[in-house]
Scaffold this motif. Structure first.
Motif, PDB file in Angstrom:
ATOM      1  N   GLU A  92      36.191  42.375  36.129  1.00  0.00           N
ATOM      2  CA  GLU A  92      36.820  42.155  34.830  1.00  0.00           C
ATOM      3  C   GLU A  92      36.398  43.233  33.834  1.00  0.00           C
ATOM      4  O   GLU A  92      35.217  43.574  33.732  1.00  0.00           O
ATOM      5  N   GLY A  93      37.399  43.765  33.095  1.00  0.00           N
ATOM      6  CA  GLY A  93      37.132  44.796  32.110  1.00  0.00           C
ATOM      7  C   GLY A  93      37.973  44.594  30.865  1.00  0.00           C
ATOM      8  O   GLY A  93      38.761  43.636  30.776  1.00  0.00           O
ATOM      9  N   GLU A  94      37.837  45.488  29.908  1.00  0.00           N
ATOM     10  CA  GLU A  94      38.564  45.351  28.652  1.00  0.00           C
ATOM     11  C   GLU A  94      40.051  45.637  28.795  1.00  0.00           C
ATOM     12  O   GLU A  94      40.865  45.117  28.034  1.00  0.00           O
ATOM     13  N   LYS A  95      40.439  46.465  29.766  1.00  0.00           N
ATOM     14  CA  LYS A  95      41.837  46.847  29.920  1.00  0.00           C
ATOM     15  C   LYS A  95      42.541  46.089  31.040  1.00  0.00           C
ATOM     16  O   LYS A  95      43.704  46.348  31.335  1.00  0.00           O
ATOM     17  N   GLY A  96      41.842  45.158  31.643  1.00  0.00           N
ATOM     18  CA  GLY A  96      42.463  44.398  32.724  1.00  0.00           C
ATOM     19  C   GLY A  96      41.418  43.802  33.648  1.00  0.00           C
ATOM     20  O   GLY A  96      40.230  43.741  33.322  1.00  0.00           O
ATOM     21  N   ALA A  97      41.874  43.352  34.793  1.00  0.00           N
ATOM     22  CA  ALA A  97      40.963  42.727  35.748  1.00  0.00           C
ATOM     23  C   ALA A  97      41.547  42.823  37.148  1.00  0.00           C
ATOM     24  O   ALA A  97      42.753  43.043  37.339  1.00  0.00           O
ATOM     25  N   GLN A  98      40.664  42.661  38.122  1.00  0.00           N
ATOM     26  CA  GLN A  98      41.072  42.583  39.518  1.00  0.00           C
ATOM     27  C   GLN A  98      40.386  41.379  40.147  1.00  0.00           C
ATOM     28  O   GLN A  98      39.243  41.058  39.797  1.00  0.00           O
ATOM     29  N   THR A  99      41.074  40.728  41.062  1.00  0.00           N
ATOM     30  CA  THR A  99      40.474  39.609  41.790  1.00  0.00           C
ATOM     31  C   THR A  99      40.772  39.756  43.273  1.00  0.00           C
ATOM     32  O   THR A  99      41.795  40.334  43.676  1.00  0.00           O
ATOM     33  N   LEU A 100      39.875  39.242  44.080  1.00  0.00           N
ATOM     34  CA  LEU A 100      40.050  39.249  45.534  1.00  0.00           C
ATOM     35  C   LEU A 100      39.616  37.899  46.081  1.00  0.00           C
ATOM     36  O   LEU A 100      38.438  37.548  46.014  1.00  0.00           O
ATOM     37  N   GLU A 101      40.577  37.144  46.590  1.00  0.00           N
ATOM     38  CA  GLU A 101      40.288  35.854  47.214  1.00  0.00           C
ATOM     39  C   GLU A 101      40.312  36.053  48.727  1.00  0.00           C
ATOM     40  O   GLU A 101      41.329  36.454  49.297  1.00  0.00           O
ATOM     41  N   GLN A 102      39.185  35.782  49.389  1.00  0.00           N
ATOM     42  CA  GLN A 102      39.097  35.900  50.847  1.00  0.00           C
ATOM     43  C   GLN A 102      38.768  34.535  51.431  1.00  0.00           C
ATOM     44  O   GLN A 102      37.701  33.983  51.162  1.00  0.00           O
TER      45      GLN A 102
END
Length: 227
Positions: A92-102
């Protein structure tokens, strides 16, 4: 006259049952089955994905998968009969986010995994091609209105086969932003792997140029570890 073959073996077993005698014709273990331990070791850890990735503070519902169709559709329940191995990650960051569900669903035999994949594929086949969702503002979340498109592709990687549902979410022009999600569901013998990568970008109305390469790399990294 002595009788040979299995009859003789069986007779000896009766006389020496305490010694644990058994016929050579018994069922042998299926060495093609993948264990829970192997899948736990195959799922990526935060440090392997990137320096800013970490495990989320709150655990997801262990009885639910991530939404396959997106939009307002509910996440499906975990198909019954298997052991669940999960390793969710986020960046998670100020300009967006990434997630990974495994999520690895490990069954006792191939038929259990076959049934799980068939059920999840039926859900994916029913996904609407486009969903228009109104803005939501409440105590739990705040999200602008958006349009989400969905497409499905076949996946065949390192002995794993199945499909991926690719979703592109574009927000109302007054709130520029995108969310791109790839929900990959593949099977090998007794295991179904659900691998969902998503990237959320604020103040950006176009899909990230590395999105396709990134989700393929993440899935490939896991399945290649299984061997």
């Amino acid at each position: 006259m002595f009788r040979t073959g299995r009859v003789a073996v069986t007779a000896l077993c009766v006389l020496a049952m305490a010694a644990g005698c058994s016929s050579d014709d018994g069922e042998k273990p299926d060495n093609s089955l993948i264990s829970v331990t192997v899948m736990r070791g195959a799922l990526l850890q935060a440090t392997e994905v990137g320096p800013t990735w970490k495990a989320p503070d709150e655990s997801a519902d262990p009885n639910q998968l991530i939404s396959i169709c997106g939009g307002t559709t509910a996440p499906p329940q975990v198909p019954p009969g298997g052991s669940v191995v999960a390793a969710p990650l986020a960046d998670e960051g100020e300009k967006g986010a990434q997630t990974l569900e495994q999520i690895a669903l490990v069954y006792g035999d191939k038929s259990g995994a076959d049934a799980a994949l068939t059920g999840l594929k039926a859900i994916a086949d029913g996904c609407p091609a486009t969903q228009n969702v109104a803005a939501v503002i409440n105590d739990e979340r705040s999200e602008p209105a958006y349009t989400e498109t969905v497409q499905q592709e076949t996946v065949d990687e390192s002995g794993w086969s199945g499909f991926v549902v690719i979703r592109h979410k574009k927000y109302d022009p007054a709130h520029p932003g995108t969310a791109d999600t790839a929900v990959t569901i593949v099977q090998r013998t007794n295991v179904v792997l659900v691998d969902a990568y998503a990237i959320y970008q604020l103040s950006n109305a176009s899909t990230g140029s590395q999105f396709d390469a990134d989700w393929k790399k993440l899935v490939g990294s896991v399945v290649q570890r299984v061997g």
